[in-house]
Motif scaffolding. Sequence first.
Motif, PDB file in Angstrom:
ATOM      1  N   UNK A 165       0.872  -1.216  -0.111  1.00 23.26           N
ATOM      2  CA  UNK A 165       0.019  -0.057   0.070  1.00 23.26           C
ATOM      3  C   UNK A 165       0.872   1.312  -0.103  1.00 23.26           C
ATOM      4  N   UNK A 166       0.376   2.175  -0.418  1.00 25.21           N
ATOM      5  CA  UNK A 166       0.963   3.634  -0.470  1.00 25.21           C
ATOM      6  C   UNK A 166       1.739   4.088   0.654  1.00 25.21           C
ATOM      7  N   UNK A 167       1.036   4.052   1.895  1.00 21.90           N
ATOM      8  CA  UNK A 167       1.473   4.524   2.856  1.00 21.90           C
ATOM      9  C   UNK A 167       1.089   3.581   4.179  1.00 21.90           C
ATOM     10  N   UNK A 168       1.913   3.821   5.094  1.00 22.91           N
ATOM     11  CA  UNK A 168       2.046   2.643   6.375  1.00 22.91           C
ATOM     12  C   UNK A 168       0.719   2.755   7.110  1.00 22.91           C
ATOM     13  N   UNK A 169      -0.326   3.862   6.722  1.00 19.09           N
ATOM     14  CA  UNK A 169      -1.530   3.967   7.271  1.00 19.09           C
ATOM     15  C   UNK A 169      -2.340   2.954   6.647  1.00 19.09           C
ATOM     16  N   UNK A 170      -2.006   2.429   5.496  1.00 20.13           N
ATOM     17  CA  UNK A 170      -2.842   1.424   4.899  1.00 20.13           C
ATOM     18  C   UNK A 170      -2.322   0.099   4.521  1.00 20.13           C
ATOM     19  N   UNK A 171      -0.967   0.128   4.967  1.00 26.55           N
ATOM     20  CA  UNK A 171      -0.148  -1.126   4.999  1.00 26.55           C
ATOM     21  C   UNK A 171      -0.730  -2.010   6.236  1.00 26.55           C
ATOM     22  N   UNK A 172      -0.547  -3.289   5.961  1.00 28.44           N
ATOM     23  CA  UNK A 172      -0.653  -4.460   7.129  1.00 28.44           C
ATOM     24  C   UNK A 172       0.495  -4.527   7.305  1.00 28.44           C
ATOM     25  N   UNK A 173       1.060  -3.901   8.645  1.00 25.35           N
ATOM     26  CA  UNK A 173       2.687  -3.929   8.868  1.00 25.35           C
ATOM     27  C   UNK A 173       2.914  -3.381  10.305  1.00 25.35           C
ATOM     28  N   UNK A 174       3.909  -3.879  11.026  1.00 27.26           N
ATOM     29  CA  UNK A 174       4.418  -3.109  12.142  1.00 27.26           C
ATOM     30  C   UNK A 174       6.025  -2.908  12.123  1.00 27.26           C
ATOM     31  N   UNK A 175       6.338  -2.284  13.032  1.00 32.83           N
ATOM     32  CA  UNK A 175       7.853  -1.831  13.300  1.00 32.83           C
ATOM     33  C   UNK A 175       8.347  -2.325  14.492  1.00 32.83           C
ATOM     34  N   UNK A 176       9.457  -3.003  14.379  1.00 33.83           N
ATOM     35  CA  UNK A 176      10.329  -3.756  15.399  1.00 33.83           C
ATOM     36  C   UNK A 176      11.810  -3.355  15.393  1.00 33.83           C
ATOM     37  N   UNK A 177      12.241  -3.189  16.491  1.00 33.15           N
ATOM     38  CA  UNK A 177      13.667  -2.924  16.759  1.00 33.15           C
ATOM     39  C   UNK A 177      14.382  -4.085  17.039  1.00 33.15           C
TER      40      UNK A 177
END
Length: 301
Positions: A195-207
């Motif tokens: 998807x074009x932006x993280x708001x419409x992506x199915x994702x998460x950020x990890x360290x």
Amino acid sequence: LELSGGPDWNTNGVPILLTMTIQDSTGAEVVSRDVDLTITPVNDVPVATVVTTTATITAVQTPQSHNYLTAVAPGPATATDEDGQVLSQSCTVVAGSAAAFASGPTLVFASTTPSVTAPTTARLEYTLNPVTVPFSSGAPLTFTIECEVSDDGTPVQTLTLSGANRFVLTVTAGPPTFTVASSVLTCLEDNSATAATTATQCSFTAAVTSMDDNGANNGFSAVTFASTDPQWGTMFSALPSVAALPGGPCPPGGGGVCSVDVRFTLTDNFNSQGATIAFTVVATAAGSGQQSAPTTMYISV
């Protein structure tokens, strides 16, 4: 006429009156003279007792401290004229890479002005630099550190902790860590990894944190996902993948910490099943192959 001898240890400063009498062979006194003898003080080398000369730690980025010296003083216990001297220190990595240290190594005194009858202690302190700790396939690293303790007397005297008194530090590669802000991921059925932006992506950020980078990108070689739920294999049209966040701190070496973006593409209309599925995430270090403890997460569609 020649006189020889020496004062008691560390005796100085107060003139000593010597009376010298010369007699002839009959025992009669020929001449007698008084002589003042002044003893000039000499600055003593600082003293210290080594508590331990070795330590083994797992590679971490937090400050480290080891109990290294006790009975640290500007001179021996009888050299009371040296009370008030200020101690200083220096430490050098004589074997191994000094670039592996972000700060230190350095000696930290409990007091820099101990007296000879009330000595102090000193700890060896440092912080490792995750970018330059050169692990290779998980093999431990060894660093030999030589420290000096100096006073500010005249002339300055220095105690060098050489040979068997050097400090030998062994650093082993610890497993990486995988940290997420939230363990629950909620996605809409039409969200995707592309998807074009993280708001419409199915994702998460990890360290992902790894001191064992072996010079490899991000410090880890793989992030893997697993689930025992039978729906795990049917809920994705593309299995989870890992990508570095745009502009994130993920150069080779990675500084020990890298932000990653984990992205999913869901099977269309999968949400009709109303599923919440548990899965685990494991990061693998590039150098040693050690793995992080499994992180349990949940995806709800």
